[in-house]
Design an enzyme around this catalytic site. Structure first.
Site, PDB file in Angstrom:
ATOM      1  N   ASP A  81       0.821  -1.202   0.000  1.00  3.41           N
ATOM      2  CA  ASP A  81       0.000   0.000   0.000  1.00  3.41           C
ATOM      3  C   ASP A  81       0.857   1.255   0.000  1.00  3.41           C
ATOM      4  O   ASP A  81       2.033   1.240   0.366  1.00  3.41           O
ATOM      5  CB  ASP A  81      -0.941   0.014   1.209  1.00  3.41           C
ATOM      6  CG  ASP A  81      -0.208  -0.114   2.542  1.00  3.41           C
ATOM      7  OD1 ASP A  81       0.704  -0.946   2.644  1.00  3.41           O
ATOM      8  OD2 ASP A  81      -0.534   0.642   3.480  1.00  3.41           O
ATOM      9  N   GLU A 143      -0.020  -1.399   5.706  1.00  2.00           N
ATOM     10  CA  GLU A 143       1.037  -0.975   6.629  1.00  2.00           C
ATOM     11  C   GLU A 143       0.893   0.494   6.983  1.00  2.00           C
ATOM     12  O   GLU A 143       1.213   0.909   8.115  1.00  2.00           O
ATOM     13  CB  GLU A 143       2.409  -1.230   5.979  1.00  2.00           C
ATOM     14  CG  GLU A 143       3.611  -1.010   6.897  1.00  2.00           C
ATOM     15  CD  GLU A 143       4.150   0.403   6.886  1.00  2.00           C
ATOM     16  OE1 GLU A 143       5.017   0.720   7.722  1.00  2.00           O
ATOM     17  OE2 GLU A 143       3.706   1.224   6.043  1.00  2.00           O
TER      18      GLU A 143
END
Length: 394
Positions: A81, A143
């Site tokens: 991400d 994350e």
């Protein structure tokens, strides 16, 4: 087997595939398209791939790709991400890999889609070699917000290996230690009323003033009690981030909330800190007659603490020629460590470029990263005996 594109083509495709992680639903996107690309490429190289949906987070998944079998080995880990972006502040298209001034520009080029392309490039050399221990490429979800992907893996107890490298941007300097991070919110509810007569209400903003003073006192006590000179900022920090309350100057403030972050040193437990905060603030709120609500904005990141003389730390120092150091930002390293792996943070690019407009990965980081990862793979997966071994302990 599927054809695996070149390094630059992998970077182009990864950057072109949005995978934004955000606490705002309108900005948050799935990471499945990135996971599918990585799975296809790694399957094409002969890795065994496993896609693991993250429970409670629709559209989010982790990928475990394994070359070889057996115990031990090496995990090369990254998150799929990116953070959100402000298009008006970018001089380049965030979703188009742009080459300029010996740099690759694009959202995630540095933090940290670029690491996957480099890890896969490094792994190509070993697909036809008999590995003594497995090579695992791990891709995680979310994350940048909740770390739900890494938490799910730690809960599931996989993957297992002897070593783990988290490829966050460290300028190819090994990192063995970082602080934790907590983001907390306190909300006070008093009673609104006409400002001409304070007796008509109970001012939540004034009560928050007392709570702020208590938090600052708590910060001072923590900084006297806990210190670690390995860090540039040697003490735990507590930052008052934002505050909101009331609705008009001529009304007694009926509600007020404040968000703050706390960055603990290794050895400071997150839940213990939360309990201390609640026990200090609750009596003040009760004394002032306001309702106190305290919540965590996300579960928090534990501090990461490897030993400076661990096998992997010393190997990374030998291969990079740089001493292991500390950083202030948080990573998924504590969750890999919970799985029993000797863990470091080590990757290309600078954290100064992460989360910034015109994020980039410099060309001069690319080949050194590939060569470094290949050396780590050789020592961790081709040899039964590591090049750097533990010293006997008394």
């Amino acid at each position: 087997m599927n054809a695996v594109p070149s390094l630059t083509e992998m970077l182009q495709q990864l950057i072109a595939t949005p995978s934004i992680s955000s606490t705002l639903d309108e900005l948050d996107t799935s990471n499945l398209a990135v996971i599918e690309k990585l799975e296809g490429w790694l399957d094409g190289l002969g890795f065994h791939t496993e896609v693991l949906p993250v429970e409670g987070h629709p559209g989010k998944a982790n990928l475990i790709a394994t070359l070889g079998s057996g115990s031990g080995g090496l995990v090369l880990s990254g998150h799929t991400d990116t953070v959100p972006f402000d298009a008006g502040r970018w001089n380049h298209n965030p979703f188009k890999l742009t080459e300029h001034d010996q740099r690759f520009y694009g959202l995630g080029s540095c933090d940290m889609k670029g690491f996957f392309a480099l890890a896969i490039e490094a792994a190509r050399q070993f697909v036809d070699q008999p590995l003594q221990q497995p090579l695992i490429i791990l891709a995680t979800a979310d994350e940048e917000t909740s770390m739900s992907g890494a938490r799910a893996l730690a809960l599931a107890g996989k993957p297992k290996a002897r070593r783990a490298v988290i490829g966050e941007p460290t300028g190819l300097k090994p990192v063995y230690l970082h602080k934790g991070m907590m983001m907390e919110r306190v909300r006070l509810t008093g009673r609104a009323g006409h400002s001409s007569n304070p007796a008509l209400g109970n001012n939540a903003m004034e009560a928050m003033h007392r709570l702020i003073a208590e938090l600052l006192q708590f910060r001072q006590e923590l900084q006297l009690q806990y210190q670690n000179d390995a860090f540039e900022v040697a003490v735990p920090t507590l930052n008052l981030g934002c505050i909101h309350g009331g609705d008009n100057p001529n009304r007694i403030c009926g509600h007020c909330e404040m968000d703050f972050d706390l960055r603990p040193l290794p050895g400071m437990e997150l839940e213990a800190l939360r309990d201390q905060i609640k026990h200090r603030l609750a009596p003040i709120a009760a004394d002032l007659g306001v309702k106190l609500e305290a919540k965590s904005l996300f579960p928090g990141i534990p501090a990461f603490n490897n030993q400076p003389d661990s096998e992997l730390v010393r190997l990374a120092e030998k291969l990079t020629g740089k001493p292991a150091e500390t950083v202030a930002f948080g990573t998924e390293a504590p969750f890999m460590q919970q799985l029993g792996m000797d863990t470091i943070v080590l990757g290309p690019g600078s954290i100064d470029q992460a989360h910034q407009p015109d994020e980039f990965l410099a060309f001069d980081q690319i080949q050194p990263t590939v060569e470094l990862l290949q050396q780590l793979i050789i020592d961790s997966c081709l040899s039964l005996q590591p090049a750097v071994q533990e010293e006997p302990r008394a």
